[in-house]
Write a protein that holds these residues in place. Structure first.
Motif, PDB file in Angstrom:
ATOM      1  N   PRO A 160       0.833  -1.217   0.000  1.00 15.09           N
ATOM      2  CA  PRO A 160       0.000   0.000   0.000  1.00 15.09           C
ATOM      3  C   PRO A 160       0.862   1.259   0.000  1.00 15.09           C
ATOM      4  O   PRO A 160       0.511   2.264  -0.600  1.00 15.09           O
ATOM      5  CB  PRO A 160      -0.784  -0.106   1.313  1.00 15.09           C
ATOM      6  CG  PRO A 160      -0.730  -1.547   1.701  1.00 15.09           C
ATOM      7  CD  PRO A 160       0.508  -2.131   1.104  1.00 15.09           C
ATOM      8  N   GLU A 161       2.028   1.169   0.660  1.00 15.75           N
ATOM      9  CA  GLU A 161       2.926   2.317   0.727  1.00 15.75           C
ATOM     10  C   GLU A 161       3.432   2.716  -0.672  1.00 15.75           C
ATOM     11  O   GLU A 161       3.617   3.891  -0.963  1.00 15.75           O
ATOM     12  CB  GLU A 161       4.109   1.941   1.622  1.00 15.75           C
ATOM     13  CG  GLU A 161       4.738   3.111   2.313  1.00 15.75           C
ATOM     14  CD  GLU A 161       5.989   2.696   3.082  1.00 15.75           C
ATOM     15  OE1 GLU A 161       6.423   1.532   2.959  1.00 15.75           O
ATOM     16  OE2 GLU A 161       6.514   3.554   3.803  1.00 15.75           O
ATOM     17  N   GLU A 164       0.847   4.672  -2.380  1.00 22.89           N
ATOM     18  CA  GLU A 164       0.817   6.026  -1.828  1.00 22.89           C
ATOM     19  C   GLU A 164       1.929   6.891  -2.425  1.00 22.89           C
ATOM     20  O   GLU A 164       1.690   8.032  -2.846  1.00 22.89           O
ATOM     21  CB  GLU A 164       0.957   5.930  -0.292  1.00 22.89           C
ATOM     22  CG  GLU A 164       0.243   6.994   0.482  1.00 22.89           C
ATOM     23  CD  GLU A 164      -1.138   7.350  -0.053  1.00 22.89           C
ATOM     24  OE1 GLU A 164      -1.319   8.551  -0.287  1.00 22.89           O
ATOM     25  OE2 GLU A 164      -2.002   6.476  -0.264  1.00 22.89           O
ATOM     26  N   LYS A 167       1.246   7.621  -6.104  1.00 26.94           N
ATOM     27  CA  LYS A 167       0.194   8.629  -6.198  1.00 26.94           C
ATOM     28  C   LYS A 167       0.788  10.040  -6.042  1.00 26.94           C
ATOM     29  O   LYS A 167       0.485  10.947  -6.808  1.00 26.94           O
ATOM     30  CB  LYS A 167      -0.799   8.349  -5.057  1.00 26.94           C
ATOM     31  CG  LYS A 167      -2.200   8.801  -5.289  1.00 26.94           C
ATOM     32  CD  LYS A 167      -3.100   8.306  -4.157  1.00 26.94           C
ATOM     33  CE  LYS A 167      -4.100   9.374  -3.798  1.00 26.94           C
ATOM     34  NZ  LYS A 167      -4.939   8.956  -2.652  1.00 26.94           N
ATOM     35  N   GLU A 168       1.640  10.184  -5.042  1.00 29.14           N
ATOM     36  CA  GLU A 168       2.245  11.494  -4.802  1.00 29.14           C
ATOM     37  C   GLU A 168       3.201  11.889  -5.923  1.00 29.14           C
ATOM     38  O   GLU A 168       3.270  13.052  -6.312  1.00 29.14           O
ATOM     39  CB  GLU A 168       2.964  11.491  -3.449  1.00 29.14           C
ATOM     40  CG  GLU A 168       1.998  11.369  -2.282  1.00 29.14           C
ATOM     41  CD  GLU A 168       2.687  11.335  -0.916  1.00 29.14           C
ATOM     42  OE1 GLU A 168       1.988  11.092   0.074  1.00 29.14           O
ATOM     43  OE2 GLU A 168       3.919  11.560  -0.853  1.00 29.14           O
ATOM     44  N   VAL A 179      -6.848   5.839  -7.859  1.00 33.14           N
ATOM     45  CA  VAL A 179      -6.461   4.486  -7.469  1.00 33.14           C
ATOM     46  C   VAL A 179      -7.646   3.545  -7.686  1.00 33.14           C
ATOM     47  O   VAL A 179      -8.734   3.774  -7.162  1.00 33.14           O
ATOM     48  CB  VAL A 179      -5.997   4.446  -5.997  1.00 33.14           C
ATOM     49  CG1 VAL A 179      -5.633   3.020  -5.588  1.00 33.14           C
ATOM     50  CG2 VAL A 179      -4.816   5.387  -5.782  1.00 33.14           C
ATOM     51  N   LYS A 360       8.067   7.495   1.933  1.00 36.29           N
ATOM     52  CA  LYS A 360       7.723   8.875   1.614  1.00 36.29           C
ATOM     53  C   LYS A 360       8.944   9.767   1.783  1.00 36.29           C
ATOM     54  O   LYS A 360       9.689   9.650   2.739  1.00 36.29           O
ATOM     55  CB  LYS A 360       6.601   9.361   2.545  1.00 36.29           C
ATOM     56  CG  LYS A 360       5.336   8.600   2.320  1.00 36.29           C
ATOM     57  CD  LYS A 360       4.159   9.343   2.875  1.00 36.29           C
ATOM     58  CE  LYS A 360       2.935   8.456   2.792  1.00 36.29           C
ATOM     59  NZ  LYS A 360       1.733   9.184   3.139  1.00 36.29           N
TER      60      LYS A 360
END
Lengths: 364, 364
Positions: A160-161, A164, A167-168, A179, A360
Motif C-alpha cells: 500500500p505504501e 501512496e 500517487k504522490e 487508485v 515517503k
C-alpha cells in the motif's frame, strides 16, 4: 509529498515519449532506453509538440528542462532513478523480461510504474524477484504530457505504501491519480473505451454511419459533457429535480432493449481495417498527423484553460488541476535559472538516497 | 434554407423544455402542450437556466425572445406550426397516440420531429394516417439549448425531402444535424452511451470504483479528448506517424481479450440503484441539482467558446459552430427591437403557408 528526483523511461513510443516530455518539462532528468534506432528522432518530435503546448500553458516562461540521456541498456537507464516508467508493447512475455531487468538493476527504493492499458499488475510482478512490492500500474492517457489522468493499480504483492508514493509522485508532475480499488483487466478507463470502441466498430461495419459522422456525434454531443462531468453526474443533473433515482428508474429498463450489439464481437478482418482506414483518411481532410496533433493539443490546452476559470474562479475538474499545475510550473520557472550548465552539473552530481523499501520523501 | 416560423412542442420535460428554450431564444414563437400541472413552472426553470447561458454566449444582447403559449390540447398546440417536436416518454403506445393526434391537426407541410432516444421512426410513423412522410427522428442531447448535436433518422415512409428540410430547420437554430444512414434502434449516440453505461454499471456493482472515481476517469482523461475529436480521429493521431492502420493493427487484437464485461447485462435491482444513488449523493459534495446545472452550463459555454478560437482562429468542431451561432444570434438581436409588443402582434398574425408536402422554404 514524494517527488521524483531522477526518472527512467523504458520504451519511447507515443506513450513512453509522452512520459519523457512531461518529466523533462517539469525539470526532471530522464534516462531512456529504447532499442529502436529511430527512438531519438521520435522522442524529439513528441518533445517538440509538448514544448509548444506547455509554452501556451505557461506564457511567463517554462522551468529549465530536465536532461535527457539515451541509455544503452535497461540497467544503465534505471541505475540511479527513483521513478521508473515502463511503456513497452502489451505482451506479457516482454513485460516480464523488461520488469525483471528493471528490478535487478534499479535502486531498491525506486517506484516502478507500468503504462499497460490492461494487464494485471499481479500477472506482471511475478517476474520481479527482488522487489515486486514496488510495482504499480500507472496507466496514462495519450497525450501523456497534457491529459492529467493516471489510473493507479496495485497487484497482490504491491505494498500500500508503494501506491501512496506513486500517487504522490504522479501528482507532483501535474497528474490526477485515481487508485483503482480492485484489480481487473483493462482497469476502468479502457473498459469504458473498449465498450464504446466495440460498438463503434459494429456501427461502421454495418454502414450505419462513417467514422467522421460517429466522431461528430461524439464531439458535438456527449463528448462536450464528458470533458467536465462524467456520465453519472451528467445523468444526475439530467434527472432534473428528481435527481439520480428518477433518472435510473427512467433509463434502467433500456438495458434490456436491443440498443446495443454488445453480445458479440465484430470480426476484425482486413475488410474492416480497410473500411475504417479509408474513412479516416477522408475525415482528415488532408491534415497530416502532425497538424492534427497540434490542433488536438491546442484544443486540450484551451479546454483546460477555459475550465480553470469556471466554478466562481476556483476552476472545475481538469481545469482546477490545470490552474494549480500551471502555477506550479511558473513557480518552478521563477526558482531555477534557465539553461544553466552549472546548475545542470550540480544536479547531476547530487547523491540519490537509497532505502530498502519505497518510503515517503519530503519535498526538499 | 428552410427556417422555423412557428414551433410546437409536445411534452415539456427536461428534453421538451430544452427545445422550447432553444426555440424561444432564437426568437421563435412556441406553443407547448404538456398535461403536467407543473409544466409551466418546470419550463420556466429550464428557460431561466438557458437564458443565463445564452447571455454569456452573446454578451452584446440576445434577440427578442419568442412568445410561449401553453395549449390545452395537442390540436391547439400544432394548429399553425411549421415545426413540431415531440418529446413524450419512451413508450411506443404513447408515441403512437401523440403522433396520430399531431398528424391529424398539424398543417400538412409541417415537419414532425421526435426526440426519441431509440425508437425507430418506421415503428412510430405507422400511427400517422395523413402524412407519415414528414416524420423524422430529431434526437437531441441534454442540455438541448446548449449541445449542438441532433441525430436525424428517417423511417421507411419518410421522404428524403423531409429529412432535408428538417436538417435545415435544426441547423437554423444553431444545431449540428447528423443524418443516420440506416435506421437502427438507439441510432448512434445512444448505442455508444448504452455500451459505456452498461460497462459502467458493472464496474460500480463489482466495487472496482465509485461513481465519482469513474466520472473522474472520464473527465480528467478521454472526455477531454472527445470534446474536440471523436474516437477515430483521436486514435488516428495516437497511431503516431504510422496513422490509423498502425493503430488498428496494434489494438485490434484486444477485442478478443477479456477487457469488457459486455457479454452480459447487470441485473438492475434496488440494490444497484441504491448503491449508485448513494454514491452519486456523495459525489455532489452538497451541490444541488440546480447548482450543478449552472456549473455544467457554464462549463459547456466556456469549452465551446475556447474551441471557437482554435484552428488559427477559424474555430474547431463544436467551437466553429458556436462561433457562427453566437454571431447569428447577435445579428438577430441587432435586427429586432427588444420586447416590442407591436412586433409580437404583427408576427402572431402572419399567415403560415400550407402545402401538401414538406418543401424547402427560402429564408425571408
Amino acid at each position: 509529498m514524494s517527488i521524483i528526483n531522477k526518472a527512467a523511461a523504458i520504451g519511447g513510443g507515443v506513450i513512453g515519449a509522452g512520459w519523457v516530455a512531461r518529466l523533462l518539462l517539469n525539470g526532471i532528468d530522464v534516462s531512456i532506453f529504447d532499442p529502436d534506432p529511430e527512438a531519438s528522432r521520435k522522442v524529439g518530435e513528441v518533445m517538440k509538440g509538448a514544448r509548444r503546448a506547455y509554452k501556451q500553458m505557461v506564457p511567463s516562461g517554462l522551468p529549465r528542462e530536465g536532461k535527457l540521456t539515451f541509455a544503452k541498456t535497461i540497467a544503465e537507464a534505471v541505475a540511479d532513478a527513483d521513478f521508473i516508467q515502463e511503456s513497452v508493447p502489451e505482451r506479457l512475455d516482454l513485460k516480464h523480461r523488461v520488469l525483471a531487468e528493471i528490478d535487478a538493476h534499479a535502486p531498491a527504493n525506486a517506484i516502478v510504474g507500468s503504462s499497460t492499458s490492461g494487464i494485471k499488475p499481479t500477472d506482471m510482478q511475478v517476474a520481479m524477484k527482488k522487489h515486486p512490492e514496488r510495482l504499480v500500474v500507472g496507466h496514462p492517457f495519450n497525450p501523456v504530457y497534457l491529459l492529467p489522468l493516471v489510473e493507479i493499480v496495485g497487484g497482490e504483492q504491491t505494498f500500500p505504501e508503494a501506491i501512496e508514493v506513486a500517487k504522490e509522485m504522479y501528482a507532483s508532475i501535474g497528474m490526477k491519480p485515481v487508485v483503482i480499488r480492485k484489480e481487473i483487466e483493462a482497469f476502468v478507463g479502457d473498459r469504458l473505451l473498449e465498450a464504446a470502441w466495440r460498438e463503434a466498430l459494429w456501427l461502421i461495419k454495418d454502414g450505419i454511419c462513417t467514422v467522421e459522422e460517429l466522431d461528430d456525434i461524439m464531439r458535438y454531443g456527449f463528448g462536450l459533457r464528458w470533458a467536465q462531468m462524467g456520465m453519472f453526474q451528467v445523468y444526475r443533473v439530467a434527472g432534473g429535480e428528481a435527481g439520480m433515482r428518477h433518472f435510473m428508474a427512467q433509463f434502467g429498463p433500456c438495458l434490456k432493449w436491443p440498443w446495443t450489439k454488445l453480445m458479440d464481437v465484430p470480426e476484425f478482418n482486413d475488410e474492416l481495417v480497410d473500411l475504417i482506414a479509408t474513412q479516416s483518411d477522408d475525415q482528415a481532410h488532408g491534415l497530416s498527423i502532425r497538424e492534427l496533433e497540434k490542433i488536438r493539443d491546442d484544443n486540450l490546452v484551451a479546454i483546460m484553460d477555459a475550465l480553470s476559470k469556471q466554478n466562481k474562479g476556483k476552476g472545475w475538474g481538469a481545469g482546477a488541476l490545470h490552474k494549480d499545475y500551471t502555477k506550479q510550473l511558473a513557480k518552478l520557472a521563477a526558482k531555477k535559472p534557465t539553461a544553466s550548465k552549472a546548475a545542470e552539473k550540480a544536479k547531476a552530481g547530487k547523491p540519490v538516497k537509497k532505502a530498502e523499501k519505497p518510503k515517503k520523501k519530503k519535498k526538499g
